[in-house]
Design a protein around this motif. Structure first.
Motif, PDB file in Angstrom:
ATOM      1  N   GLY A 153       3.095   7.022  12.317  1.00  0.00           N
ATOM      2  CA  GLY A 153       4.390   6.361  12.429  1.00  0.00           C
ATOM      3  C   GLY A 153       5.001   6.045  11.079  1.00  0.00           C
ATOM      4  N   LEU A 154       4.224   5.465  10.180  1.00  0.00           N
ATOM      5  CA  LEU A 154       4.752   5.045   8.875  1.00  0.00           C
ATOM      6  C   LEU A 154       5.068   6.231   7.974  1.00  0.00           C
ATOM      7  CD1 LEU A 154       2.505   1.930   8.081  1.00  0.00           C
ATOM      8  CD2 LEU A 154       4.879   1.971   8.873  1.00  0.00           C
ATOM      9  N   ASN A 155       4.364   7.334   8.131  1.00  0.00           N
ATOM     10  CA  ASN A 155       4.634   8.512   7.308  1.00  0.00           C
ATOM     11  C   ASN A 155       5.963   9.184   7.662  1.00  0.00           C
ATOM     12  OD1 ASN A 155       2.677   8.637   5.396  1.00  0.00           O
ATOM     13  ND2 ASN A 155       1.506  10.286   6.319  1.00  0.00           N
ATOM     14  N   ALA A 156       6.552   8.783   8.787  1.00  0.00           N
ATOM     15  CA  ALA A 156       7.861   9.313   9.176  1.00  0.00           C
ATOM     16  C   ALA A 156       8.979   8.646   8.387  1.00  0.00           C
ATOM     17  CB  ALA A 156       8.089   9.111  10.668  1.00  0.00           C
ATOM     18  N   LEU A 157       8.626   7.577   7.651  1.00  0.00           N
ATOM     19  CA  LEU A 157       9.622   6.801   6.914  1.00  0.00           C
ATOM     20  C   LEU A 157       9.420   6.963   5.420  1.00  0.00           C
ATOM     21  CD1 LEU A 157       9.301   3.508   9.001  1.00  0.00           C
ATOM     22  CD2 LEU A 157      10.781   5.472   9.452  1.00  0.00           C
ATOM     23  N   GLN A 158      10.502   6.788   4.663  1.00  0.00           N
ATOM     24  CA  GLN A 158      10.421   6.896   3.214  1.00  0.00           C
ATOM     25  C   GLN A 158      11.251   5.805   2.559  1.00  0.00           C
ATOM     26  OE1 GLN A 158      11.516  10.839   1.979  1.00  0.00           O
ATOM     27  NE2 GLN A 158       9.821  11.838   3.050  1.00  0.00           N
ATOM     28  N   GLY A 159      10.882   5.466   1.316  1.00  0.00           N
ATOM     29  CA  GLY A 159      11.647   4.473   0.556  1.00  0.00           C
ATOM     30  C   GLY A 159      11.637   3.107   1.209  1.00  0.00           C
ATOM     31  N   PRO A 160      12.792   2.419   1.206  1.00  0.00           N
ATOM     32  CA  PRO A 160      12.886   1.064   1.776  1.00  0.00           C
ATOM     33  C   PRO A 160      12.529   1.012   3.257  1.00  0.00           C
ATOM     34  CG  PRO A 160      14.810   1.552   0.430  1.00  0.00           C
ATOM     35  CD  PRO A 160      14.047   2.837   0.565  1.00  0.00           C
ATOM     36  N   ALA A 162       0.829  -1.210   0.000  1.00  0.00           N
ATOM     37  CA  ALA A 162       0.000   0.000   0.000  1.00  0.00           C
ATOM     38  C   ALA A 162       0.859   1.253   0.000  1.00  0.00           C
ATOM     39  CB  ALA A 162      -0.925   0.001   1.208  1.00  0.00           C
ATOM     40  N   MET A 163       1.940   1.243   0.780  1.00  0.00           N
ATOM     41  CA  MET A 163       2.836   2.399   0.847  1.00  0.00           C
ATOM     42  C   MET A 163       3.516   2.662  -0.494  1.00  0.00           C
ATOM     43  SD  MET A 163       2.858   3.675   4.021  1.00  0.00           S
ATOM     44  CE  MET A 163       4.424   4.501   4.242  1.00  0.00           C
ATOM     45  N   LEU A 164       3.654   1.616  -1.310  1.00  0.00           N
ATOM     46  CA  LEU A 164       4.374   1.736  -2.581  1.00  0.00           C
ATOM     47  C   LEU A 164       3.477   2.094  -3.764  1.00  0.00           C
ATOM     48  CD1 LEU A 164       6.803  -1.326  -2.279  1.00  0.00           C
ATOM     49  CD2 LEU A 164       7.402   1.084  -2.052  1.00  0.00           C
ATOM     50  N   ILE A 165       2.245   1.573  -3.792  1.00  0.00           N
ATOM     51  CA  ILE A 165       1.412   1.720  -4.987  1.00  0.00           C
ATOM     52  C   ILE A 165       0.392   2.854  -4.901  1.00  0.00           C
ATOM     53  CG2 ILE A 165       1.689  -0.729  -5.513  1.00  0.00           C
ATOM     54  CD1 ILE A 165      -1.171  -1.205  -4.625  1.00  0.00           C
ATOM     55  N   PHE A 166       0.293   3.516  -3.723  1.00  0.00           N
ATOM     56  CA  PHE A 166      -0.595   4.676  -3.595  1.00  0.00           C
ATOM     57  C   PHE A 166       0.238   5.931  -3.326  1.00  0.00           C
ATOM     58  CE2 PHE A 166      -3.512   1.203  -2.615  1.00  0.00           C
ATOM     59  CZ  PHE A 166      -4.651   1.581  -3.311  1.00  0.00           C
ATOM     60  N   PRO A 167      -0.164   7.088  -3.862  1.00  0.00           N
ATOM     61  CA  PRO A 167       0.564   8.334  -3.594  1.00  0.00           C
ATOM     62  C   PRO A 167       0.414   8.756  -2.137  1.00  0.00           C
ATOM     63  CG  PRO A 167      -1.450   8.776  -4.830  1.00  0.00           C
ATOM     64  CD  PRO A 167      -1.289   7.281  -4.788  1.00  0.00           C
ATOM     65  N   PRO A 168       1.400   9.460  -1.581  1.00  0.00           N
ATOM     66  CA  PRO A 168       1.395   9.835  -0.160  1.00  0.00           C
ATOM     67  C   PRO A 168       0.140  10.561   0.294  1.00  0.00           C
ATOM     68  CG  PRO A 168       3.548  10.249  -1.105  1.00  0.00           C
ATOM     69  CD  PRO A 168       2.652   9.865  -2.249  1.00  0.00           C
TER      70      PRO A 168
END
Length: 478
Positions: free
Chosen positions: A390-397, A134-140
């Protein structure tokens, strides 16, 4: 450079033609996995009679399932670098279906438990993968709503599980619970075969055997030690020994992960304050849900002395409210951030927990339904915003690492919370000194809900420390 940054914020990291169709098989798998996690709670008294097993052993159908999930989860990041998305999802759904069939046809408690453990492997693979994809295939800018749907699946399934199980047990057999799982999983398998695209890149990195062994030994020892406390006591050599082994191994495991260039579990993401806060809030919230959902069905059956089918009906309104709030809470993050909904959510959950502490074997059905509804408003209200924060604090891998860590700890805490609730249930029964089983069981349930209330207070205090909406993913168009 600025245009490239805005482009990354506007578009998904991986382009997929039909994102929601690609997610369908994982959503079905996660739903069945979480449904399975709590659906057996309502069936435990029935299974205890069928197989002549004590509650301390019966809890392994719940904690053992979550233990396997907790063992498998940390390896998802590594597994996804060795196998394609399609291979992982198809294997996970097929594995779960096989485990469900083994449990459905079980003629002994041991075979039933083996089937449950096999099911845990499938859930352990599907859960973190769903969030990672979901984090990869949808825009932020759409992640709040997407995570709301994911949370709806994760939160609604445990809430509706007791209701579905109660109806099945009232009309059919306990075996049909697992057969229904199988049908749903086959549907998910068909979606995976025909609609799922490969998202991850295969790199086949080195596998650190010491990390693999440390993860398995550490997490399993911790859950096993807490689980055995319900039958052997907290001061027994077996319990203290397992917990000590878990602490030592997990400390060594964590140190090794921080030193490795390609760790099995990237613990460095805990250096991000927003992720750390969000992860702990999700863990606490899940502990509240699992402990209360373990205690409530048994309270209705063993203290209020109501039939199993009635138990499912009593828990239905709370399940419906849970679904509605889960759907709304994800969108709340997009507009007001995590602090307000998380704080209100834990406060409301505290009120529900207190109501259960004051419940008795003579409480009305309306009182129990009301307390359950209040609890089911609070928990999902806090869950999705905390998770997205929490997850929005991270990017990429790091997004995949964060998702894996969050789901791993969520399951481990859920297993521990269930085991602690079981232990406190037994202690509460023992100190009641009443010859009336309903009264003594009510005392045990009160002890269990003291723990649930404690978790809500910890969650509330932690929610107050949220710094506000994470701006790293936000964009302003002028």
């Amino acid at each position: 450079m600025e245009k490239e940054k805005i482009s990354q914020q506007l578009f998904a990291q991986v382009d997929v033609k039909h994102p929601w169709l690609a997610m369908t098989s994982m959503l079905i798998g996660a739903f069945v996995g979480m449904l399975s996690e709590t659906s057996l709670n309502i069936a435990l008294p029935t299974l205890g009679k069928v197989f002549n097993v004590e509650p301390s052993s019966l809890q392994w159908l719940v904690t053992g399932y979550m233990l396997v999930i907790g063992i498998v989860l940390p390896f998802l990041s590594l597994i996804s670098k060795w196998f394609t998305t399609r291979q992982i999802v198809i294997f996970a759904l097929a594995d779960f279906a096989i485990g469900a069939l083994i449990s459905g046809f079980a003629n002994s408690f041991t075979v039933l438990l083996i089937g449950r453990l096999i099911q845990g492997i499938g859930t352990g693979l599907i859960l973190p993968l769903m969030f990672t994809v979901a984090m990869l295939i949808f825009p932020p800018q759409k992640l709040g709503a997407v995570m709301g749907v994911n949370a709806l699946v994760i939160m609604f399934a445990p809430a509706i599980g007791p209701t579905i199980t109660g109806i099945i047990l009232g009309a059919l057999s306990w075996r049909d619970i697992f057969f229904i799982f199988t049908v749903l999983l086959v549907i998910g398998l068909l979606f995976a075969i025909f609609t799922l695209e490969n998202i991850n890149k295969i790199t086949r990195p080195h596998v650190d055997i010491l990390s693999v062994l440390g993860s398995i030994i550490g997490f399993s020892s911790l859950v096993a030690g807490v689980s055995f406390a319900s039958e052997s006591g907290w001061t027994s050599f077996k319990v203290l020994g397992l917990i000590l082994v878990a602490i030592i191994v997990l400390v060594l495991y964590a140190r090794r992960q921080l030193k490795l260039e390609n760790p099995v579990l990237n613990l460095r993401v805990f250096s991000k304050v927003n992720f750390r806060t969000g992860a702990f809030l999700v863990m606490i919230d899940f502990g509240i849900i699992l402990s209360s959902m373990y205690l409530l069905p048994q309270f209705i059956q063993n203290a209020m002395l109501l039939p199993v089918a009635m138990t499912g009906i009593i828990m239905l309104p709370g399940g419906i409210i849970n679904a509605l709030v889960s759907a709304i809470s994800g969108r709340l993050y997009d507009s007001i951030g995590a602090k307000i909904p998380a704080t209100i959510g834990f406060f409301v959950a505290l009120l529900g927990s207190i109501m259960f502490i004051f419940a008795s074997e003579k409480s009305s059905v309306a009182y129990v339904i009301t307390a359950h509804i209040i609890l089911m408003i609070g928990c999902p209200l806090a869950m999705s915003p905390s998770q997205t924060h929490g997850l929005n604090a991270l990017q990429g891998p790091e997004s995949a690492d964060g998702s894996t860590i969050m789901n791993t700890l969520q399951q481990i805490v859920g297993a521990i919370a269930t085991a602690i609730a079981t232990s406190l249930l037994g202690i509460g029964e023992a100190v009641s000194h009443s010859s009336n089983k309903a009264i003594s069981f009510t005392s045990g349930v009160h002890f269990g809900f003291y723990f649930t209330a404690f978790l809500t207070i910890v969650g509330l205090l932690l929610a107050l420390t949220i710094k506000g909406k994470n701006k790293s993913q936000d964009i302003e168009l002028h």
